[in-house]
Design a protein around this motif. Sequence first.
Motif, PDB file in Angstrom:
ATOM      1  N   PHE A  18      13.601 -47.324  -8.722  1.00 32.28           N
ATOM      2  CA  PHE A  18      12.986 -46.604  -9.832  1.00 32.28           C
ATOM      3  C   PHE A  18      13.940 -45.555 -10.396  1.00 32.28           C
ATOM      4  CE2 PHE A  18      10.324 -43.354 -11.786  1.00 32.28           C
ATOM      5  CZ  PHE A  18       9.439 -44.107 -12.529  1.00 32.28           C
ATOM      6  N   LEU A  19      14.660 -44.859  -9.507  1.00 28.42           N
ATOM      7  CA  LEU A  19      15.616 -43.850  -9.959  1.00 28.42           C
ATOM      8  C   LEU A  19      16.745 -44.493 -10.757  1.00 28.42           C
ATOM      9  CD1 LEU A  19      16.692 -40.961  -9.997  1.00 28.42           C
ATOM     10  CD2 LEU A  19      17.759 -41.395  -7.772  1.00 28.42           C
ATOM     11  N   MET A  20      17.248 -45.630 -10.290  1.00 28.50           N
ATOM     12  CA  MET A  20      18.311 -46.325 -11.024  1.00 28.50           C
ATOM     13  C   MET A  20      17.827 -46.762 -12.408  1.00 28.50           C
ATOM     14  SD  MET A  20      19.823 -48.628  -7.865  1.00 28.50           S
ATOM     15  CE  MET A  20      20.889 -49.591  -8.932  1.00 28.50           C
ATOM     16  N   ALA A  21      16.588 -47.250 -12.482  1.00 27.94           N
ATOM     17  CA  ALA A  21      16.031 -47.649 -13.774  1.00 27.94           C
ATOM     18  C   ALA A  21      15.879 -46.439 -14.696  1.00 27.94           C
ATOM     19  CB  ALA A  21      14.679 -48.327 -13.564  1.00 27.94           C
ATOM     20  N   SER A  22      15.480 -45.302 -14.144  1.00 30.15           N
ATOM     21  CA  SER A  22      15.337 -44.079 -14.951  1.00 30.15           C
ATOM     22  C   SER A  22      16.670 -43.647 -15.538  1.00 30.15           C
ATOM     23  CB  SER A  22      14.754 -42.948 -14.088  1.00 30.15           C
ATOM     24  OG  SER A  22      13.499 -43.294 -13.566  1.00 30.15           O
ATOM     25  N   VAL A  23      17.714 -43.685 -14.714  1.00 26.52           N
ATOM     26  CA  VAL A  23      19.052 -43.321 -15.198  1.00 26.52           C
ATOM     27  C   VAL A  23      19.486 -44.269 -16.310  1.00 26.52           C
ATOM     28  CG1 VAL A  23      21.487 -43.164 -14.550  1.00 26.52           C
ATOM     29  CG2 VAL A  23      19.730 -42.270 -13.010  1.00 26.52           C
ATOM     30  N   TYR A  24      19.221 -45.557 -16.118  1.00 27.49           N
ATOM     31  CA  TYR A  24      19.587 -46.552 -17.143  1.00 27.49           C
ATOM     32  C   TYR A  24      18.843 -46.284 -18.452  1.00 27.49           C
ATOM     33  CZ  TYR A  24      19.875 -51.010 -19.607  1.00 27.49           C
ATOM     34  OH  TYR A  24      20.073 -51.978 -20.556  1.00 27.49           O
ATOM     35  N   LEU A  25      17.536 -46.021 -18.371  1.00 30.59           N
ATOM     36  CA  LEU A  25      16.738 -45.819 -19.574  1.00 30.59           C
ATOM     37  C   LEU A  25      17.119 -44.541 -20.316  1.00 30.59           C
ATOM     38  CD1 LEU A  25      13.248 -46.936 -18.210  1.00 30.59           C
ATOM     39  CD2 LEU A  25      14.588 -48.058 -19.996  1.00 30.59           C
ATOM     40  N   VAL A  26      17.651 -43.565 -19.601  1.00 27.24           N
ATOM     41  CA  VAL A  26      18.106 -42.338 -20.257  1.00 27.24           C
ATOM     42  C   VAL A  26      19.479 -42.511 -20.894  1.00 27.24           C
ATOM     43  CG1 VAL A  26      18.813 -39.943 -19.848  1.00 27.24           C
ATOM     44  CG2 VAL A  26      16.704 -40.804 -18.826  1.00 27.24           C
ATOM     45  N   LEU A  27      20.390 -43.180 -20.162  1.00 29.42           N
ATOM     46  CA  LEU A  27      21.782 -43.242 -20.617  1.00 29.42           C
ATOM     47  C   LEU A  27      22.077 -44.403 -21.560  1.00 29.42           C
ATOM     48  CD1 LEU A  27      23.745 -42.316 -17.354  1.00 29.42           C
ATOM     49  CD2 LEU A  27      23.089 -40.835 -19.263  1.00 29.42           C
ATOM     50  N   ALA A  28      21.450 -45.557 -21.346  1.00 31.98           N
ATOM     51  CA  ALA A  28      21.803 -46.755 -22.122  1.00 31.98           C
ATOM     52  C   ALA A  28      21.645 -46.559 -23.630  1.00 31.98           C
ATOM     53  CB  ALA A  28      20.983 -47.956 -21.643  1.00 31.98           C
ATOM     54  N   PRO A  29      20.514 -46.052 -24.129  1.00 29.63           N
ATOM     55  CA  PRO A  29      20.407 -45.864 -25.579  1.00 29.63           C
ATOM     56  C   PRO A  29      21.401 -44.843 -26.127  1.00 29.63           C
ATOM     57  CG  PRO A  29      18.246 -45.843 -24.535  1.00 29.63           C
ATOM     58  CD  PRO A  29      19.262 -45.753 -23.436  1.00 29.63           C
ATOM     59  N   ILE A  30      21.718 -43.809 -25.337  1.00 27.38           N
ATOM     60  CA  ILE A  30      22.665 -42.791 -25.804  1.00 27.38           C
ATOM     61  C   ILE A  30      24.062 -43.378 -25.939  1.00 27.38           C
ATOM     62  CG2 ILE A  30      23.757 -40.598 -25.214  1.00 27.38           C
ATOM     63  CD1 ILE A  30      21.243 -39.781 -23.791  1.00 27.38           C
ATOM     64  N   ILE A  31      24.461 -44.181 -24.954  1.00 24.35           N
ATOM     65  CA  ILE A  31      25.814 -44.750 -24.956  1.00 24.35           C
ATOM     66  C   ILE A  31      25.941 -45.865 -25.976  1.00 24.35           C
ATOM     67  CG2 ILE A  31      27.502 -46.017 -23.551  1.00 24.35           C
ATOM     68  CD1 ILE A  31      26.365 -44.516 -21.110  1.00 24.35           C
ATOM     69  N   ASP A  32      24.936 -46.761 -26.027  1.00 21.65           N
ATOM     70  CA  ASP A  32      25.053 -47.952 -26.868  1.00 21.65           C
ATOM     71  C   ASP A  32      24.637 -47.691 -28.311  1.00 21.65           C
ATOM     72  OD1 ASP A  32      25.626 -50.931 -26.600  1.00 21.65           O
ATOM     73  OD2 ASP A  32      23.695 -50.967 -27.640  1.00 21.65           O
ATOM     74  N   GLN A  33      23.595 -46.884 -28.522  1.00 22.24           N
ATOM     75  CA  GLN A  33      23.116 -46.598 -29.876  1.00 22.24           C
ATOM     76  C   GLN A  33      22.886 -45.092 -30.025  1.00 22.24           C
ATOM     77  OE1 GLN A  33      19.674 -48.989 -30.853  1.00 22.24           O
ATOM     78  NE2 GLN A  33      20.576 -50.842 -30.012  1.00 22.24           N
ATOM     79  N   PRO A  34      23.958 -44.310 -30.017  1.00 24.70           N
ATOM     80  CA  PRO A  34      23.789 -42.849 -30.066  1.00 24.70           C
ATOM     81  C   PRO A  34      23.083 -42.395 -31.343  1.00 24.70           C
ATOM     82  CG  PRO A  34      26.078 -43.489 -30.454  1.00 24.70           C
ATOM     83  CD  PRO A  34      25.369 -44.724 -30.029  1.00 24.70           C
ATOM     84  N   GLN A  35      22.105 -41.508 -31.173  1.00 19.54           N
ATOM     85  CA  GLN A  35      21.374 -40.933 -32.293  1.00 19.54           C
ATOM     86  C   GLN A  35      21.344 -39.419 -32.133  1.00 19.54           C
ATOM     87  OE1 GLN A  35      17.511 -42.805 -33.019  1.00 19.54           O
ATOM     88  NE2 GLN A  35      18.176 -44.610 -31.885  1.00 19.54           N
ATOM     89  N   ILE A  36      21.416 -38.727 -33.240  1.00 18.70           N
ATOM     90  CA  ILE A  36      21.459 -37.270 -33.201  1.00 18.70           C
ATOM     91  C   ILE A  36      20.167 -36.704 -32.614  1.00 18.70           C
ATOM     92  CG2 ILE A  36      20.509 -36.958 -35.515  1.00 18.70           C
ATOM     93  CD1 ILE A  36      23.340 -34.897 -33.845  1.00 18.70           C
TER      94      ILE A  36
END
Length: 484
Positions: A416-434
Motif C-alpha cells: 500500500f505504501l509503494m502504491a501511495s508513493v507511485y500515485l503521488v509521484l507518477a503524475p508529477i513526473i510524467d504530466q507535471p501541472q502547476i
Amino acid sequence: MRPKGQTNPSGPAALSSEGPEILRLKREIGLTSAVSLIAGTMIGSGIFMSPEWVLRNIGSPAGSLIVWAACGLLVTFGALSYAELGTIIKESGGDYIYILRNFGSLPAFLFAYTSVIVVRPASVAAVSLSFAEYAVVPFYPGCSSPPMVIKCTAVACIVLLSLVNCLSVRLATSIMNIFTVTKLLALLVIVVGGMVLLAHGQTESFQNAFQNTKTDAGAIGIAFYQGLWSFDGWNNLNYVTEEMKKPEVNLPRAMMIAIPLVTCFYLLVNVSYFAAMSPAELLSSGAVAITWGNKVLGSWVWLISLSVALSSFGSANGTLFSGGRVCYIAAREGHMPDILSMAHVRHFTPSPALIFTSVISIIMVIPGSFSQIVNLFSFTAWLFYGTTISGLLYLKIKKSELPRSYKVPIIIPIVFLMASVYLVLAPIIDQPQIEFLYVILFIFSGIIFYFPLVHFKCHPMFLRKLTLHLQLLLEVAPAEKNVN
C-alpha cells in the motif's frame, strides 16, 4: 486553541451524558451503521461519472476493468492496515490521530490544516455538486441546467445535511443506512440490466478489449485517481472510533464486509456499461449512467437520475459526518480553535466543527469544478495515506509489543505504501501541472500558522472572547475522549 488535554471546567458541561463534569460523544455506531458509513460514503457520484474518465486515461475497456479491480484491491489493503492502526490507537480522528501519535505535532497539524481547510470540504463540495446536477435535471428537459441553480441546490444540500448531523448522530446514521440500501438497489438494477444485455450477445466492447491501452506512468496514475475517487470513504470508520460499539471487533469486520461488496458492484456495473455502450459512446456520454439508462431503460431513465441524486446525497452525508470529526479531534488536541472541540450539551454532536466544515464546503461550491476537485483531492489524500501507513510500519517494527486485537501481514502495508508513493509521484513526473505545486505549497504554508498559534500558543484575547460568546450561542461545552 488550547494545550492538549486541557478543558474548560466552566460553562454548560453540567448537562453532560456521563456525570456532572464529563461530556462525551455517545457510542451509537453499531456494525450495521459502520458498514453503511463505509459503503454509503464510497458509493456516491463516482461510479456514475468516473468510468468515463478512467477509460479516457487508460484507453481500453479491459484496461479500465483492471484499474477498477486494482483500486478495490488497493483500498482493501489500506483498510486492513487502518484496521490494525484502529485497534492500537483507539481514538477517533483517523489519519490525523495516527500521524500525531507516530510522528508528532507538526506533521499532524499540517494534515489537519490541509484536511480541514481543503480536502474534506472539497470532497463534500464535489459530491454535493454531483447531487445537484442530477437533482435539477428533470426541471430542465432538453437543455443544460443553469450553473447558478446547480450551485444553489448544492448549497441547500450541505445546509440540510449540516442540520441533520448537528441534531443527532442516530438520525445521521439512520439516513446513511436507508440511503445505502437505496443505492445498492440502484446498482443492482444496472448490474442485472448488463447481465441481460450480455445474455443477448452484446459483447462488442469486449472484443480486442486491450486495444489502445495506455501504459505510461502518468496516464495510469490519473486513471487510478479517477477510479479511487469512487472508493473514497474506505477509511471513514477510523474517524469515529470513539463513537463505535466494540470498535476492536466491529472496525475490521465492517471494513471486510463493505469494501469487497462495493468492489464487486463496481466491477459488475462497469461490465454493464460496456455491454450497453461502445468505448466511443461511453467517452462521449457526459453522464455515463444516464446514457446507459437511455439505452436500457428507455422511458424509465428517470430512475437513474433519481438514484444518482440519492446516492450522492447519502455520500455527502457520510463525508460530512466524518469530516466534521477530523476538525473536532484536531481542535481537541489543540491544533484548531477551542470552539471546534466542543459538543452540543443536549444532542452530543460536534456541532461547531460540523458547521465550520459546512461553511468551507459552501465556499468551495462557488467556483467548484468536479474534475479539478477530484485530481487535487486525490493527490493530497494519497500523500497523507502514505504517511499514515509508514506510521503503521514503524509500530510493527519498533513497537511490536503493543497490544492489538488484530494484525495484518507486513507485506500488505508495504504494498500500500509503494502504491501511495507511485500515485503521488507518477503524475508529477510524467504530466507535471502547476496545480500540484500549489497544493504542496499550501500544505507547507501551515508552518506559518503552526509556530505562533500552536507551538508558542499565542492566542489573541478577541479569540477567547469570541469563543465564549459562540459557546453560549451554540450551547456547547468541551468534550472528553471516549476510549474506554
